[in-house]
Design a protein around this motif. Sequence first.
Motif, PDB file in Angstrom:
ATOM      1  N   TYR A   1       0.863  -1.186   0.000  1.00 25.71           N
ATOM      2  CA  TYR A   1       0.000   0.000   0.000  1.00 25.71           C
ATOM      3  C   TYR A   1       0.896   1.231   0.000  1.00 25.71           C
ATOM      4  N   ASP A   2       0.675   2.128  -0.939  1.00 28.07           N
ATOM      5  CA  ASP A   2       1.499   3.334  -1.082  1.00 28.07           C
ATOM      6  C   ASP A   2       1.012   4.393  -0.100  1.00 28.07           C
ATOM      7  N   VAL A   3       1.913   4.876   0.748  1.00 28.66           N
ATOM      8  CA  VAL A   3       1.559   5.873   1.755  1.00 28.66           C
ATOM      9  C   VAL A   3       0.974   7.134   1.109  1.00 28.66           C
ATOM     10  N   ASN A   4       1.302   7.378  -0.159  1.00 28.46           N
ATOM     11  CA  ASN A   4       0.811   8.569  -0.856  1.00 28.46           C
ATOM     12  C   ASN A   4      -0.348   8.283  -1.814  1.00 28.46           C
ATOM     13  N   GLU A   5      -0.900   7.091  -1.720  1.00 31.06           N
ATOM     14  CA  GLU A   5      -2.028   6.700  -2.572  1.00 31.06           C
ATOM     15  C   GLU A   5      -3.249   7.568  -2.264  1.00 31.06           C
ATOM     16  N   HIS A   6      -3.986   7.948  -3.290  1.00 33.50           N
ATOM     17  CA  HIS A   6      -5.186   8.763  -3.104  1.00 33.50           C
ATOM     18  C   HIS A   6      -6.422   7.894  -2.897  1.00 33.50           C
ATOM     19  N   LEU A   7      -7.225   8.288  -1.944  1.00 33.32           N
ATOM     20  CA  LEU A   7      -8.500   7.641  -1.661  1.00 33.32           C
ATOM     21  C   LEU A   7      -9.606   8.617  -2.047  1.00 33.32           C
ATOM     22  N   THR A   8     -10.764   8.106  -2.385  1.00 38.02           N
ATOM     23  CA  THR A   8     -11.922   8.967  -2.575  1.00 38.02           C
ATOM     24  C   THR A   8     -12.837   8.746  -1.374  1.00 38.02           C
ATOM     25  N   ILE A   9     -12.762   9.660  -0.432  1.00 38.51           N
ATOM     26  CA  ILE A   9     -13.505   9.545   0.823  1.00 38.51           C
ATOM     27  C   ILE A   9     -14.835  10.281   0.693  1.00 38.51           C
ATOM     28  N   ARG A  10     -15.890   9.641   1.183  1.00 33.44           N
ATOM     29  CA  ARG A  10     -17.226  10.229   1.203  1.00 33.44           C
ATOM     30  C   ARG A  10     -17.734  10.171   2.633  1.00 33.44           C
ATOM     31  N   ASP A  11     -17.258  11.122   3.455  1.00 31.32           N
ATOM     32  CA  ASP A  11     -17.544  11.045   4.887  1.00 31.32           C
ATOM     33  C   ASP A  11     -17.592  12.443   5.511  1.00 31.32           C
ATOM     34  N   GLY A  12     -18.670  13.164   5.289  1.00 30.89           N
ATOM     35  CA  GLY A  12     -18.871  14.466   5.928  1.00 30.89           C
ATOM     36  C   GLY A  12     -17.776  15.465   5.605  1.00 30.89           C
ATOM     37  N   ASP A  13     -17.166  16.033   6.655  1.00 32.54           N
ATOM     38  CA  ASP A  13     -16.115  17.040   6.482  1.00 32.54           C
ATOM     39  C   ASP A  13     -14.890  16.468   5.775  1.00 32.54           C
ATOM     40  N   GLU A  14     -14.623  15.194   5.978  1.00 35.23           N
ATOM     41  CA  GLU A  14     -13.465  14.554   5.352  1.00 35.23           C
ATOM     42  C   GLU A  14     -13.907  13.872   4.069  1.00 35.23           C
ATOM     43  N   SER A  15     -14.271  14.661   3.077  1.00 37.08           N
ATOM     44  CA  SER A  15     -14.718  14.113   1.805  1.00 37.08           C
ATOM     45  C   SER A  15     -13.831  14.608   0.675  1.00 37.08           C
ATOM     46  N   GLY A  16     -13.728  13.802  -0.365  1.00 37.92           N
ATOM     47  CA  GLY A  16     -12.953  14.164  -1.534  1.00 37.92           C
ATOM     48  C   GLY A  16     -11.754  13.260  -1.704  1.00 37.92           C
ATOM     49  N   LYS A  17     -10.927  13.583  -2.711  1.00 36.86           N
ATOM     50  CA  LYS A  17      -9.700  12.814  -2.947  1.00 36.86           C
ATOM     51  C   LYS A  17      -8.677  13.237  -1.910  1.00 36.86           C
ATOM     52  N   MET A  18      -8.128  12.255  -1.199  1.00 40.76           N
ATOM     53  CA  MET A  18      -7.117  12.566  -0.196  1.00 40.76           C
ATOM     54  C   MET A  18      -6.194  11.395   0.054  1.00 40.76           C
ATOM     55  N   THR A  19      -5.018  11.718   0.553  1.00 39.25           N
ATOM     56  CA  THR A  19      -4.054  10.702   0.953  1.00 39.25           C
ATOM     57  C   THR A  19      -4.263  10.406   2.427  1.00 39.25           C
ATOM     58  N   LEU A  20      -3.526   9.432   2.930  1.00 44.41           N
ATOM     59  CA  LEU A  20      -3.595   9.140   4.363  1.00 44.41           C
ATOM     60  C   LEU A  20      -3.147  10.350   5.181  1.00 44.41           C
ATOM     61  N   LEU A  21      -2.135  11.067   4.692  1.00 44.48           N
ATOM     62  CA  LEU A  21      -1.667  12.272   5.390  1.00 44.48           C
ATOM     63  C   LEU A  21      -2.762  13.331   5.425  1.00 44.48           C
ATOM     64  N   ASP A  22      -3.458  13.514   4.304  1.00 45.42           N
ATOM     65  CA  ASP A  22      -4.570  14.464   4.264  1.00 45.42           C
ATOM     66  C   ASP A  22      -5.639  14.080   5.287  1.00 45.42           C
ATOM     67  N   LEU A  23      -5.938  12.789   5.350  1.00 45.80           N
ATOM     68  CA  LEU A  23      -6.967  12.292   6.267  1.00 45.80           C
ATOM     69  C   LEU A  23      -6.554  12.519   7.719  1.00 45.80           C
ATOM     70  N   ALA A  24      -5.290  12.232   8.038  1.00 44.63           N
ATOM     71  CA  ALA A  24      -4.802  12.469   9.399  1.00 44.63           C
ATOM     72  C   ALA A  24      -4.842  13.959   9.738  1.00 44.63           C
ATOM     73  N   ALA A  25      -4.478  14.810   8.770  1.00 42.28           N
ATOM     74  CA  ALA A  25      -4.513  16.260   8.985  1.00 42.28           C
ATOM     75  C   ALA A  25      -5.943  16.735   9.197  1.00 42.28           C
ATOM     76  N   ALA A  26      -6.877  16.208   8.410  1.00 42.85           N
ATOM     77  CA  ALA A  26      -8.287  16.581   8.541  1.00 42.85           C
ATOM     78  C   ALA A  26      -8.844  16.175   9.901  1.00 42.85           C
ATOM     79  N   GLN A  27      -8.315  15.084  10.442  1.00 45.38           N
ATOM     80  CA  GLN A  27      -8.737  14.612  11.764  1.00 45.38           C
ATOM     81  C   GLN A  27      -8.046  15.393  12.890  1.00 45.38           C
TER      82      GLN A  27
END
Length: 192
Positions: A120-146
């Motif tokens: 699994y690539d640490v910089n892989e993009h996910l398409t998240i559909r979850d309230g404030d944390e929605s859109g294309k993001m990496t794991l780092l983006d998700l951790a930052a959003a949290q």
Amino acid sequence: VSDNRLSMLKTLHNYCKVDVTTVPGKIGVIPLHIAAEHGALDTLKTLVGWGADKFTVSVPYKWSIAHVAAKHGQTSVLQWLFETDLKFLRMTISKGHTPASFALLHEQRDALKLCFDFGYDVNEHLTIRDGDESGKMTLLDLAAAQGNDKMVKWLRKNGAKVTIQSIKLSAEKHDKKVMSKVKQPTSRTDKT
């Protein structure tokens, strides 16, 4: 359904002819998910050997057993799943989360590291559909959003690249924290 109850499951299955592979619990979670949650690998293997579909999802949340294992940090279960079929590594649920993002959200570093070890690539993009944390993001983006600074630092040590989005998300989360601590002025009506 933990490994210490395996003999009881074998008795129910072999002698009482009870199908223990698909019986949902009170909240719709099947025995596979319970075994994955508790790291009961022998039980999990036995249930799959009896015909349980390891790709099935739980009823209320639509989580795979890989997501459950990642959430609870059950690395032996994750390793077995990844060795059995690498589809589990990038399997997504309705909100777009993978086992790696579940491990991140629940701060299961060993499970997340195992995902990286299996490709699994640490910089892989996910398409998240979850309230404030929605859109294309990496794991780092998700951790930052949290607002999870510890995981942001850990991900950076493990090769995560800082993006404009991760900086923006981190700043937004920081601003919300600061603003929630600021006392709001109260309005007073002067009596004359």
